[in-house]
Design an enzyme around this catalytic site. Structure first.
Site, PDB file in Angstrom:
ATOM      1  N   LYS A 188       0.907  -1.170  -0.033  1.00 21.15           N
ATOM      2  CA  LYS A 188       0.041  -0.135  -0.173  1.00 21.15           C
ATOM      3  C   LYS A 188       0.857   1.064  -0.034  1.00 21.15           C
ATOM      4  O   LYS A 188       0.627   2.234  -0.727  1.00 21.15           O
ATOM      5  CB  LYS A 188      -0.961  -0.045   1.250  1.00 21.15           C
ATOM      6  CG  LYS A 188      -2.057  -0.823   1.090  1.00 21.15           C
ATOM      7  CD  LYS A 188      -3.171  -0.120   1.864  1.00 21.15           C
ATOM      8  CE  LYS A 188      -4.508  -0.971   1.840  1.00 21.15           C
ATOM      9  NZ  LYS A 188      -4.304  -2.281   2.654  1.00 21.15           N
ATOM     10  N   ARG A 189       1.933   1.272   0.717  1.00 25.32           N
ATOM     11  CA  ARG A 189       2.878   2.450   0.795  1.00 25.32           C
ATOM     12  C   ARG A 189       3.282   2.896  -0.477  1.00 25.32           C
ATOM     13  O   ARG A 189       3.889   3.934  -0.562  1.00 25.32           O
ATOM     14  CB  ARG A 189       3.725   2.042   1.580  1.00 25.32           C
ATOM     15  CG  ARG A 189       5.151   2.519   1.758  1.00 25.32           C
ATOM     16  CD  ARG A 189       5.755   1.715   2.973  1.00 25.32           C
ATOM     17  NE  ARG A 189       6.698   0.565   2.631  1.00 25.32           N
ATOM     18  CZ  ARG A 189       7.796   0.442   1.813  1.00 25.32           C
ATOM     19  NH1 ARG A 189       8.198   1.780   1.607  1.00 25.32           N
ATOM     20  NH2 ARG A 189       8.326  -0.444   1.504  1.00 25.32           N
TER      21      ARG A 189
END
Ligand code: GLU
Length: 468
Positions: free
Chosen positions: A241-242
């Site tokens: 996600k990052r």
């Protein structure tokens, strides 16, 4: 290897999003099937009933449609095949390759602890039990995994990967509630679908060992395995996600074209020399599983943008205009009849520098504005008497242009600057502001060609008639 016709598949579990890694798996399966003249199929692994909603399944169909990777046959739904999975478990038991395990939950827990303490895998005391001793209570059915030796997964990308059988417990095939387990279902489905090559992410490598044992126990031909390395983020860490976007739909939303994604994803782990850009036909003819590299592939936004810019420049303006129009509508821009055609006409003048269709949507806005345009503050201030007179003379010069297209318009602007003995910088920015109302616009000749003669002269007239 057998000479069965090549059949590949993707087997996504509906989770509500289609991951970019799944898109790449789909692409590689599609490329290989096309390369080999075979078929490429889809199986929806919808055994998790909570997550497998109709909407979640639709996300996969939509993702594949958008990518242009529709399967060659109607999709197979795994959950609907549970009876067939159970039937195969019965056959495995009949072959002496599976057994009933009557361990109670607390017994299993105790065995787990013993196994952990002794550094071995869980073993059921029921593996070789005499049927006469079978109690009258629910049971699971486990695979009789060989106790010794090794299972080799001959992987087309990773080479031979060896698993010590002693390290593999007896896999549950059917739970005591009668539901089939994942590895069993995958093998039965792949076999029944005639899958010859299983190309998927290498997070499934361990499953391949389990699955190989099930194939052997059934005397079924083991497919060719090909486990793709994961996709990593630009920093080399596993994509998460990052790193931002991971869903296929997000790449659509960010303004990437499907052909860009096919080209770009093909380059994630595979490639043809240093070729950056290639057509589907080239990729199909060049693609081979053995050329996939086993090191993780890194997402590279600069490359993705570069490839997208290429396909934006190549795309049919009418198709691109429809995309741009839908982006504008999603931004609540009201389009009038004929605006989409106007966008198509404008795109060739604005698309060279565009990395995404979102940028294209910004770039065509100037042409869609309605007269009279509001001038930005700076342009209002610059409208001195001198400027007004100059623009008026320029308007007359432009009105005489015979062929309203870039070459003649460029010549007219240049000729005007010469006749006034000034640089274009003295009036160009003001003309631009008058033509675009301050919105981003291409160079003067491009902007005027996009706008057309009447609209261009009309916008200049509007500006000239503004109160001083
Ligand atoms: N359903 C699995 C997944 O979504 C894929 C199984 C397979 O390709 O064998 O990861």
């Amino acid at each position: 290897m057998s000479d069965r016709p090549v059949r590949t598949r993707i087997a996504p579990s509906p989770t509500g999003m289609m991951h970019i890694g799944t898109a790449r798996v789909a692409l590689f399966n599609w490329l290989y099937a096309r390369h080999a003249g075979g078929s490429y199929l889809l199986r929806i692994e919808d055994t998790d009933r909570e997550r497998s909603t109709e909407a979640a399944v639709q996300v996969i169909f939509d993702g594949l449609n958008w990518l242009g990777l529709q399967p060659d046959e109607p999709p197979v739904f795994q959950f609907a095949r549970a009876d067939r999975h159970r039937e195969v478990v019965v056959e495995l038991e009949a072959r002496g390759q599976a057994y009933r395990d009557y361990m109670l939950p607390e017994e299993l827990e105790a065995e787990r602890e013993r196994a952990r303490a002794e550094g071995r895998v869980v073993r059921s005391p029921w593996r070789d039990a005499d049927p006469a001793t079978w109690p009258d209570r629910p049971f699971a059915i486990r695979l009789k995994t060989p106790l010794e030796g090794e299972t080799i997964v001959g992987d087309a990308i990773k080479g031979d990967v060896r698993f010590q059988n002693a390290g593999l417990d007896d896999l549950i095939l059917l739970r005591s509630d009668g539901t089939p387990t994942y590895n069993l279902a995958v093998v039965v489905d792949d076999h029944d679908m005639g899958i010859t090559h299983v190309i998927r992410g290498d997070d499934h490598l361990n499953n391949a060992a389990r699955q190989t044992i099930i194939y052997r126990a059934l005397d079924w031909e083991v497919p060719v395995w090909a486990h793709l390395p994961m996709i990593h983020g630009p920093d080399g860490a596993k994509l998460s996600k990052r790193h931002g976007s991971q869903a296929v739909s997000e790449f659509d939303d960010m303004g990437y074209l499907p052909e860009t994604m096919r080209n770009y994803l093909a380059k994630l782990g595979w490639g043809h020399g240093d070729d950056e850009i290639f057509t589907d036909a080239q990729a199909i003819s060049w693609f081979d599983i053995k050329d996939v590299v086993s090191a993780p592939a890194r997402l590279d936004w600069a490359k993705l943008n570069h490839i997208n810019n290429h396909y934006i420049r190549e795309a049919d303006p009418v198709r691109l205009a429809a995309l741009v129009a839908s982006i504008l509508k999603s931004r609540d821009v009201v389009l009038r009849q004929g605006d989409e055609a106007l966008i198509a006409h404008t795109l060739p003048f604005v698309r060279d520098g565009a990395k995404t269709t979102l940028e294209l949507a910004d770039a065509v806005l100037f042409v869609l504005r309605s007269r009279p345009l509001e001038l930005p503050e700076k342009a209002r201030a610059a409208m001195t008497d001198e400027m007004r007179c100059r623009l008026s003379r320029l308007r007359d010069a432009l009105a005489k242009v015979g062929d309203w297209a870039v070459p003649d318009l460029e010549a007219a602007v240049r000729g005007f600057a010469e006749s006034e003995a000034i640089g274009i910088g003295k009036f160009g920015p003001q003309l631009r502001a008058v033509l675009s109302g301050g919105a981003p616009a291409p160079d003067l000749a491009g902007a005027m060609t996009a706008l057309g003669r009447d609209e261009s002269l009309g916008r200049i007239d509007d500006a000239l008639s503004l109160p001083a």
